[in-house]
Write a protein that holds these residues in place. Structure first.
Motif, mmCIF file in Angstrom:
data_model
loop_
_atom_site.group_PDB
_atom_site.id
_atom_site.type_symbol
_atom_site.label_atom_id
_atom_site.label_comp_id
_atom_site.label_asym_id
_atom_site.label_seq_id
_atom_site.Cartn_x
_atom_site.Cartn_y
_atom_site.Cartn_z
ATOM 1 N N ALA A 42 0.823 -1.215 0.000
ATOM 2 C CA ALA A 42 0.000 0.000 0.000
ATOM 3 C C ALA A 42 0.857 1.264 0.000
ATOM 4 C CB ALA A 42 -0.937 -0.011 1.212
ATOM 5 N N SER A 43 1.893 1.299 0.822
ATOM 6 C CA SER A 43 2.718 2.510 0.910
ATOM 7 C C SER A 43 3.501 2.751 -0.377
ATOM 8 C CB SER A 43 3.677 2.413 2.106
ATOM 9 O OG SER A 43 4.535 1.293 1.990
ATOM 10 N N ALA A 44 3.844 1.688 -1.088
ATOM 11 C CA ALA A 44 4.573 1.853 -2.354
ATOM 12 C C ALA A 44 3.711 2.528 -3.414
ATOM 13 C CB ALA A 44 5.058 0.497 -2.860
ATOM 14 N N LEU A 45 2.394 2.465 -3.265
ATOM 15 C CA LEU A 45 1.484 3.066 -4.250
ATOM 16 C C LEU A 45 1.236 4.553 -4.017
ATOM 17 C CD1 LEU A 45 -1.123 0.181 -4.519
ATOM 18 C CD2 LEU A 45 0.438 0.926 -6.319
ATOM 19 N N VAL A 46 1.707 5.084 -2.891
ATOM 20 C CA VAL A 46 1.452 6.496 -2.576
ATOM 21 C C VAL A 46 2.014 7.432 -3.650
ATOM 22 C CG1 VAL A 46 1.932 8.347 -0.908
ATOM 23 C CG2 VAL A 46 1.225 6.082 -0.106
ATOM 24 N N PRO A 47 3.233 7.221 -4.176
ATOM 25 C CA PRO A 47 3.707 8.110 -5.246
ATOM 26 C C PRO A 47 2.797 8.127 -6.478
ATOM 27 C CG PRO A 47 5.556 6.897 -4.319
ATOM 28 C CD PRO A 47 4.308 6.302 -3.730
ATOM 29 N N VAL A 48 2.125 7.022 -6.760
ATOM 30 C CA VAL A 48 1.183 6.999 -7.880
ATOM 31 C C VAL A 48 0.000 7.920 -7.581
ATOM 32 C CG1 VAL A 48 -0.368 5.550 -9.252
ATOM 33 C CG2 VAL A 48 1.872 4.675 -8.548
ATOM 34 N N LEU A 49 -0.478 7.897 -6.344
ATOM 35 C CA LEU A 49 -1.559 8.804 -5.957
ATOM 36 C C LEU A 49 -1.093 10.250 -6.028
ATOM 37 C CD1 LEU A 49 -3.010 6.856 -2.880
ATOM 38 C CD2 LEU A 49 -3.804 6.843 -5.256
#
Length: 259
Positions: free
Chosen positions: A75-82
């Protein structure tokens, strides 16, 4: 209160934004991979006698805690995509839709992604085995998770996360920003491909070269189709097969290297 920026100010803002997004995501991974590779080179023994584990346990012997860490990491790895989606929306674009990452053409994206994955997967495996045999690559261990009920679901989620982060940021977002900054198509292709190779350098020279080539192919496909969706699908399928295939075959077939 927003300040009106001239063309030079806008370009400086986009340049800073791009560097910050990369510093929070795969640009930082590239630096980490370089440090890891230097460590592998300076360690006694050849590269092929060392291992690079992609999906390992965070809490051995404690499966529920391990699962919590696995899900947190994904989940935290997806934050830059957001963050990229937010920045594109502030720019006036329709978020990730402007990159072709949406649900408007799922079968089209999946079909082309499967074709790309089939072509790159077979060539990539052969290149990895050759590079390792020649001593240019570490032994890649796609997964080293415990045999628990959540093993394969986590591997699938990890594969999807890798695909979304890499293709949205290093492919679609980076090419868009470099184009806005006035980079030539060839220079942008080189930058995206070399960045992709850089954060795989922890696997060895073979991992770097193989991913630079894959990056160039993905850039050309993205420019042709105008959508990153097929490339996300292709990357996800490649990783799902790699992670799941290793879990099922490691130690059972002679051609698949293990530590």
């Amino acid at each position: 209160m927003f300040v009106e920026l001239g063309e030079d100010g806008r370009r400086d803002l986009l340049r800073t934004e791009t560097l910050l997004v990369l510093a929070l995501s795969l640009g930082a991974s590239g630096v980490s991979a370089l440090i890891s590779f230097i460590g592998s080179l300076t360690r006694p023994g050849g590269l092929k006698d060392q291992a690079a584990t992609l999906n390992g346990s965070y809490a051995p012997g404690r499966p529920w805690l391990d699962l919590a860490w696995q899900l947190f990491g994904i989940a935290s790895a997806l934050v830059p995509v957001l963050l990229v989606a937010h920045l594109l929306t502030r720019e006036g674009a329709p978020g990730l839709r402007v990159l072709g990452f949406d649900r408007t053409r799922p079968l089209w994206d999946l079909g082309r992604g499967a074709l790309v994955a089939a072509g790159i997967g077979s060539a990539g495996l052969a290149f990895y085995l050759g590079a390792r045999a020649a001593g240019f690559n570490l032994t890649v261990v796609p997964e080293a998770l415990p045999d628990v009920w959540w093993k394969f679901p986590v591997l699938i989620l990890s594969a999807i996360q890798n695909a979304v982060v890499e293709e949205v940021i290093v492919l679609a977002y980076l090419l868009r920003r470099l184009g806005q900054l006035g980079w030539s198509p060839m220079a942008a292709l080189a930058a995206s491909s070399l960045l992709r190779g850089s954060y795989h350098l922890y696997q060895g020279i073979g991992g770097f070269i193989g991913n630079v080539v894959m990056g160039a192919v993905f850039v050309l496909a993205y420019r042709r189709w105008g959508r990153v969706g097929p490339l996300v699908a292709a990357h996800a399928l490649l990783d799902i097969v790699a992670f799941g295939g290793y879990a099922l075959l490691a130690g059972k077939v002679g051609w698949l290297p293990t530590p």
